[in-house]
Structures are given as structure tokens and as C-alpha cells.
Write a protein that holds these residues in place. Structure first.
Motif, mmCIF file in Angstrom:
data_model
loop_
_atom_site.group_PDB
_atom_site.id
_atom_site.type_symbol
_atom_site.label_atom_id
_atom_site.label_comp_id
_atom_site.label_asym_id
_atom_site.label_seq_id
_atom_site.Cartn_x
_atom_site.Cartn_y
_atom_site.Cartn_z
ATOM 1 N N ASN A 199 0.853 -1.140 0.118
ATOM 2 C CA ASN A 199 0.071 0.169 -0.030
ATOM 3 C C ASN A 199 0.683 1.220 -0.129
ATOM 4 O OD1 ASN A 199 -2.547 -0.989 -0.205
ATOM 5 N ND2 ASN A 199 -2.607 -1.520 2.132
ATOM 6 N N TYR A 200 2.202 1.133 0.490
ATOM 7 C CA TYR A 200 2.937 2.408 0.736
ATOM 8 C C TYR A 200 3.569 2.441 -0.740
ATOM 9 C CZ TYR A 200 2.503 2.547 5.516
ATOM 10 O OH TYR A 200 2.184 2.354 6.882
ATOM 11 N N ILE A 201 4.121 1.611 -1.536
ATOM 12 C CA ILE A 201 4.587 1.796 -2.816
ATOM 13 C C ILE A 201 3.693 2.155 -3.868
ATOM 14 C CG2 ILE A 201 6.800 0.628 -2.241
ATOM 15 C CD1 ILE A 201 5.751 -1.700 -3.833
ATOM 16 N N ASN A 202 2.522 2.149 -3.489
ATOM 17 C CA ASN A 202 1.404 2.402 -4.465
ATOM 18 C C ASN A 202 0.831 3.858 -4.097
ATOM 19 O OD1 ASN A 202 1.041 0.327 -6.858
ATOM 20 N ND2 ASN A 202 1.079 -1.063 -4.784
ATOM 21 N N ASP A 203 1.397 4.531 -3.027
ATOM 22 C CA ASP A 203 0.916 5.477 -2.933
ATOM 23 C C ASP A 203 1.368 6.896 -3.198
ATOM 24 O OD1 ASP A 203 -1.460 6.248 -0.505
ATOM 25 O OD2 ASP A 203 0.170 7.959 -0.851
ATOM 26 N N LYS A 204 0.888 7.656 -3.988
ATOM 27 C CA LYS A 204 1.901 8.930 -4.593
ATOM 28 C C LYS A 204 2.347 9.974 -3.296
ATOM 29 C CE LYS A 204 -0.200 9.367 -8.819
ATOM 30 N NZ LYS A 204 -1.743 8.641 -9.006
ATOM 31 N N VAL A 205 1.346 10.010 -2.311
ATOM 32 C CA VAL A 205 1.693 10.900 -1.179
ATOM 33 C C VAL A 205 2.957 10.473 -0.436
ATOM 34 C CG1 VAL A 205 1.044 12.083 0.922
ATOM 35 C CG2 VAL A 205 -0.479 11.699 -0.977
ATOM 36 N N PHE A 206 2.883 9.151 -0.402
ATOM 37 C CA PHE A 206 4.150 8.418 0.310
ATOM 38 C C PHE A 206 5.492 8.579 -0.697
ATOM 39 C CE2 PHE A 206 6.684 4.679 0.818
ATOM 40 C CZ PHE A 206 7.359 4.762 2.301
ATOM 41 N N LEU A 208 9.515 10.599 -0.064
ATOM 42 C CA LEU A 208 10.966 9.910 0.277
ATOM 43 C C LEU A 208 11.842 10.804 -0.634
ATOM 44 C CD1 LEU A 208 9.733 6.426 -1.026
ATOM 45 C CD2 LEU A 208 10.135 7.073 1.271
ATOM 46 N N PRO A 209 13.032 10.652 0.343
ATOM 47 C CA PRO A 209 14.214 11.538 -0.448
ATOM 48 C C PRO A 209 14.766 10.672 -1.577
ATOM 49 C CG PRO A 209 14.742 10.215 1.901
ATOM 50 C CD PRO A 209 13.396 10.132 1.537
ATOM 51 N N GLN A 250 14.094 6.661 -3.890
ATOM 52 C CA GLN A 250 13.004 5.654 -3.708
ATOM 53 C C GLN A 250 13.569 4.217 -3.993
ATOM 54 O OE1 GLN A 250 9.844 6.396 -6.496
ATOM 55 N NE2 GLN A 250 9.460 8.220 -5.492
ATOM 56 N N ASP A 251 14.813 4.117 -3.406
ATOM 57 C CA ASP A 251 15.634 2.621 -3.500
ATOM 58 C C ASP A 251 14.999 1.946 -2.267
ATOM 59 O OD1 ASP A 251 17.524 2.640 -1.032
ATOM 60 O OD2 ASP A 251 17.651 4.851 -1.995
ATOM 61 N N ASP A 252 14.906 0.594 -2.343
ATOM 62 C CA ASP A 252 14.459 -0.317 -1.436
ATOM 63 C C ASP A 252 14.562 0.143 0.168
ATOM 64 O OD1 ASP A 252 12.669 -2.102 -1.923
ATOM 65 O OD2 ASP A 252 13.876 -3.747 -1.370
ATOM 66 N N ASP A 253 15.870 0.307 0.529
ATOM 67 C CA ASP A 253 16.249 0.515 1.707
ATOM 68 C C ASP A 253 15.322 1.706 2.306
ATOM 69 O OD1 ASP A 253 17.804 -1.478 2.051
ATOM 70 O OD2 ASP A 253 19.660 -0.560 1.926
ATOM 71 N N SER A 254 15.292 2.938 1.309
ATOM 72 C CA SER A 254 14.589 4.046 2.022
ATOM 73 C C SER A 254 13.339 3.832 2.051
ATOM 74 C CB SER A 254 14.683 5.187 0.814
ATOM 75 O OG SER A 254 16.227 5.370 0.431
ATOM 76 N N VAL A 255 12.437 3.121 1.068
ATOM 77 C CA VAL A 255 11.041 2.713 1.167
ATOM 78 C C VAL A 255 10.954 2.038 2.552
ATOM 79 C CG1 VAL A 255 9.546 1.468 0.297
ATOM 80 C CG2 VAL A 255 10.769 2.687 -1.263
ATOM 81 N N ILE A 256 11.865 1.000 2.894
ATOM 82 C CA ILE A 256 11.444 0.315 3.898
ATOM 83 C C ILE A 256 11.561 1.255 5.244
ATOM 84 C CG2 ILE A 256 12.141 -1.740 5.645
ATOM 85 C CD1 ILE A 256 10.782 -2.372 2.781
ATOM 86 N N GLN A 257 12.850 1.718 5.279
ATOM 87 C CA GLN A 257 13.230 2.836 6.340
ATOM 88 C C GLN A 257 11.842 3.750 6.615
ATOM 89 O OE1 GLN A 257 15.235 2.162 8.674
ATOM 90 N NE2 GLN A 257 14.260 3.829 9.722
ATOM 91 N N ALA A 258 11.359 4.406 5.629
ATOM 92 C CA ALA A 258 10.396 5.445 5.620
ATOM 93 C C ALA A 258 8.959 4.683 6.070
ATOM 94 C CB ALA A 258 10.055 6.067 4.170
ATOM 95 N N ILE A 259 8.743 3.522 5.719
ATOM 96 C CA ILE A 259 7.479 2.897 6.298
ATOM 97 C C ILE A 259 7.616 2.827 7.760
ATOM 98 C CG2 ILE A 259 6.135 0.466 6.304
ATOM 99 C CD1 ILE A 259 7.068 0.336 3.411
ATOM 100 N N LEU A 260 8.887 2.470 8.219
ATOM 101 C CA LEU A 260 8.842 1.806 9.598
ATOM 102 C C LEU A 260 8.817 3.317 10.601
ATOM 103 C CD1 LEU A 260 11.915 -0.619 9.500
ATOM 104 C CD2 LEU A 260 9.806 -1.029 10.323
#
Ligand code: FNR
Length: 374
Positions: free
Chosen positions: A197-204, A208-209, A211-221
Motif C-alpha cells: 500500500n505504501y509503494i502504490n501511494d503517491k503521497v508516500f 521520500l528522499p 526511492q531505493d528499497d532501503d529508503s522505502v522500508i526505512q520510511a515505512i518503519l
């Protein structure tokens, strides 16, 4: 070996009939750490234990000679009628149990006309789940984000995808103390299981600074937990959506009172399946005081520890309008994908109907008058 084992239990009469058999069969097909994540509870698991033993302490005092030949187990929630008094609880990261995850569950739920509540941290996105089962009854469970624009964006997406209610979970403002996962060094969020749901969310994505995998996971957390959550957020959420808003995780009657004052449309009495805080009250023990407070003004649901048809009767008798299933369907999913969930629901439906009738209840209204003894 795993495949043939699954084949054997799904296709034969030997598909597990009850929760303990489901759990032990599932433990053989789900990898150890993932199984531990699903099965376990917080702390010393005392609350996980009493979730079921508190049901067992109650006994139904049945009535007979009551013509239950035309018994009706249907309920009405937010203007829709469902043939059974149960729903599927939101469970995140269902890919831990089976690769078809929510897509299998939503289709199985639809085949039984059971509403499916999709988690914020699901393995497939709102849009994917909606496409897999258009027209079926789906609710969206919201973990309030630290960035409220992300919360509202997800709520909007759920509205657009035809979801029929928002379920705000209030007991997970931070992660519980889960020893099994600490021992196994297991964090499915960190492994990316709940990111759809996060990687399909434009606002999310725009927040993000990089969009690599690590930044995505860090941002979700950093986004997902929100210890500052309070009634002002609830009131604001009510203003921002036209869908019914249900609060999940209420255990204190005063909180039920505040929820009604905030204009909430439904309450789920829940301790998150014993996964958040150990030493807290079981849902079934908390229910009567909350039912007294709510007094039929809004739908009152319950989860945590529902394992049998007799548990449904007990919850209804103590004031619930319907119940939710968590782990039982997750184990069915692990054992046979959509078909496995359907089998769990078929058995649960049958046992519930038999239990209501053999308690002397011709319908859900009558089930609320069933006598219980300690
Ligand atoms: C959950 N639960 C949960 N609740 C929620 O609001 N959002 C979520 O993402 C999750 N995720 C989740 C994962 C797993 C593996 C489990 C077992 C549970 C809690 C769930 O909605 C429900 O409250 C309990 O599972 C109900 O208890 P039983 O039926 O499992 O005893």
C-alpha cells in the motif's frame, strides 16, 4: 515434501477441522520464523492464552423445544446483509502464509459473502485486492501514519476502490514486545512484506528522499507507528471520509463512550490477538461492560480468541453483534490458498449454525438472549 503435504490435506477429508489441528498443520508448511510471527503473542503470552481460556470458562445453558428448523444466522452491518455473523480480521503481510495472500483471502471471503478487512500492511495493494474481487464486501484497516497526508491518501484510495468502511486500529501505536520475533530476529516489515500500500501511494512516494528499497522500508518503519494518536485524529478522520469509521482495539468502557461521542460508527473489542500487550484483559471478559455502555447504539464487534461456533454464541450472548476471525483463516490460507480459506469458512459456518440452533437461538437477536453461566 511441502507441496505434497499441502495437496494431501487440502484434497482429502483430513483437512483440519479445528483450530489446534489447523495450527499444527500450518506449522509444518510455514517457515519457522514466519510461523512464530503469526502464532505468537506479546510478552509471556498470558493474554494470548486467556483469549481462549476465558471463552472456555463460560458455559452456554441451552434451551430446547424452540423450533429452530428455520434458523437465520444473518446480520446487518452498515446497510448490508450478510448470511453469517462473522468477518475476517485484518492480518498484515499475508504472503508470510501463502504467495496468493490477500488475493486468495478476498476471493474466499466473497464466496461466503463474508466481509474482508484488508490491513494497511497487506502484501497486495488496495487496488490489486479490489480488482481481484470487485463487488465483494471489503473494509480497509488503517494504521494511522505519522504523516497524516499518507493516512488520508490511503483512505481516499480505499473509497475510490469501493471499500465500505474504515477500521482504525488504535492498539498499535507502537509495536508490542514480541519475544518470539526478537529471538528469531524476525521483522516482516523490514523484509518488505507489508509495503504494497505504501509503494502504490503517491503521497508516500513523494515524501521520500530517494526511492531505493532501503529508503522505502526505512520510511515505512518511521511512518507506521504513531504514539501521539488521540481523539482529535479520530474526529478529523470522521470529517474527512464519508465511509463508516470503526475503531478496533477498544477494551475499556470509557473509551467506548468517548468513541461514540466522537461520532464513531462501530467498535471492535479486541486485544489484537494477544500480540500487542501481555497482561491485558481478554476481549470476551471486556465485552459485557462495553456492551452495557454502547447499549445497541452502534454495531459492536469482537475478535481475539474466536475458535469455535460456541465462541460465537458466547460473544453474541454477551452483547456482540458479530465476531471476527484472525489466525484460523491465516492457517487455512497457508494450507491451501483460496481453497484452504474456503474450507475453514465452511467448517466455521457449519459449526456456528449448529451451535446457535443447539443453544436454542432461531436468529442473532435470540442469540443475544442465550443464558451463560460461569
Ligand atoms: C494481526 N492483527 C492485525 N490487526 C490489525 O489491525 N492490522 C494488522 O495489520 C494486523 N496484523 C496481524 C498479523 C497477524 C499475523 C495476526 C495473527 C494478527 C490482529 C488481527 O486483526 C486480530 O485482531 C487478531 O488476529 C484476532 O485474534 P485471533 O482470531 O487471531 O485470536
Amino acid at each position: 515434501i511441502e507441496d505434497s503435504f499441502i495437496q494431501q490435506i487440502v484434497s482429502s477429508e483430513a483437512f483440519p477441522l479445528n483450530f489446534s489441528d489447523l495450527e499444527s498443520a500450518a506449522s509444518k508448511v510455514i517457515p519457522k520464523a514466519a510461523f512464530g510471527y503469526i502464532r505468537s503473542g506479546a510478552g509471556g503470552e498470558e493474554t494470548l492464552r486467556i483469549n481462549t481460556t476465558d471463552f472456555n470458562k463460560l458455559s452456554i445453558v441451552p434451551r430446547y423445544l424452540n423450533d429452530v428448523s428455520a434458523a437465520d444466522t444473518s446480520i446487518e452491518l452498515f446497510g448490508r446483509t450478510y448470511p453469517q455473523p462473522f468477518l475476517l480480521s485484518p492480518v498484515g503481510m499475508l504472503k508470510l502464509a501463502h504467495e496468493d495472500a490477500e488475493l486468495a483471502v478476498v476471493k474466499a471471503a466473497a464466496s461466503h459473502q463474508v466481509p474482508f478487512i484488508q490491513s494497511t500492511v497487506s502484501s497486495f495493494s488496495i487496488e490489486e485486492v479490489s480488482k481481484a474481487s470487485p463487488g465483494s464486501s471489503k473494509w480497509f484497516q488503517l494504521y494511522w501514519s505519522n504523516n497524516e497526508n499518507i493516512s488520508y491518501s490511503m483512505v481516499n484510495r480505499a473509497e475510490e476502490a469501493g471499500y465500505e468502511a474504515i477500521v482504525l486500529t488504535v492498539d498499535t501505536i507502537m509495536l508490542g514486545w514480541r519475544e518470539e520475533d526478537i529471538r528469531n530476529s524476525f521483522s516482516p516489515l523490514k523484509e518488505g512484506y507489508g509495503k504494497a500500500n505504501y509503494i502504490n501511494d503517491k503521497v508516500f512516494l513523494n515524501s521520500l528522499p530517494s526511492q531505493d528499497d532501503d529508503s522505502v522500508i526505512q520510511a515505512i518503519l518511521t511512518n507506521i507507528f504513531h504514539p501521539a494518536l488521540n481523539w482529535k485524529h479520530v474526529e478529523e478522520l470522521k470529517k474527512r471520509t464519508s465511509l463508516p469509521v470503526v475503531i478496533k482495539g477498544i477494551l475499556h468502557p470509557e473509551d467506548a463512550k468517548l468513541a461514540i461521542e466522537a461520532g464513531i460508527d462501530g467498535i471492535i473489542v479486541s486485544n489484537h490477538g494477544g500480540r500487542q500487550m501481555d497482561g491485558i484483559v481478554s476481549s470476551i471478559e471486556a465485552l459485557p461492560r462495553i456492551a452495557k455502555e454502547v447499549n445497541g447504539r452502534i454495531p459492536l464487534l469482537l475478535d481475539s480468541g474466536i475458535r469455535r461456533g460456541s465462541d460465537v454464541v458466547k460473544a453474541l450472548a454477551l452483547g456482540a453483534d458479530a465476531v471476527l476471525l484472525g489466525r484460523p483463516y491465516v492457517y487455512g490460507l497457508a494450507l491451501g490458498g483460496q481453497e484452504g480459506v474456503e474450507k475453514v469458512l465452511t467448517n466455521f459456518k457449519q459449526e456456528t449454525s449448529v451451535s446457535l440452533a443447539l443453544s436454542g437461538a432461531v436468529n442473532i437477536k435470540a442469540a443475544k438472549k442465550v443464558t451463560l453461566t460461569l
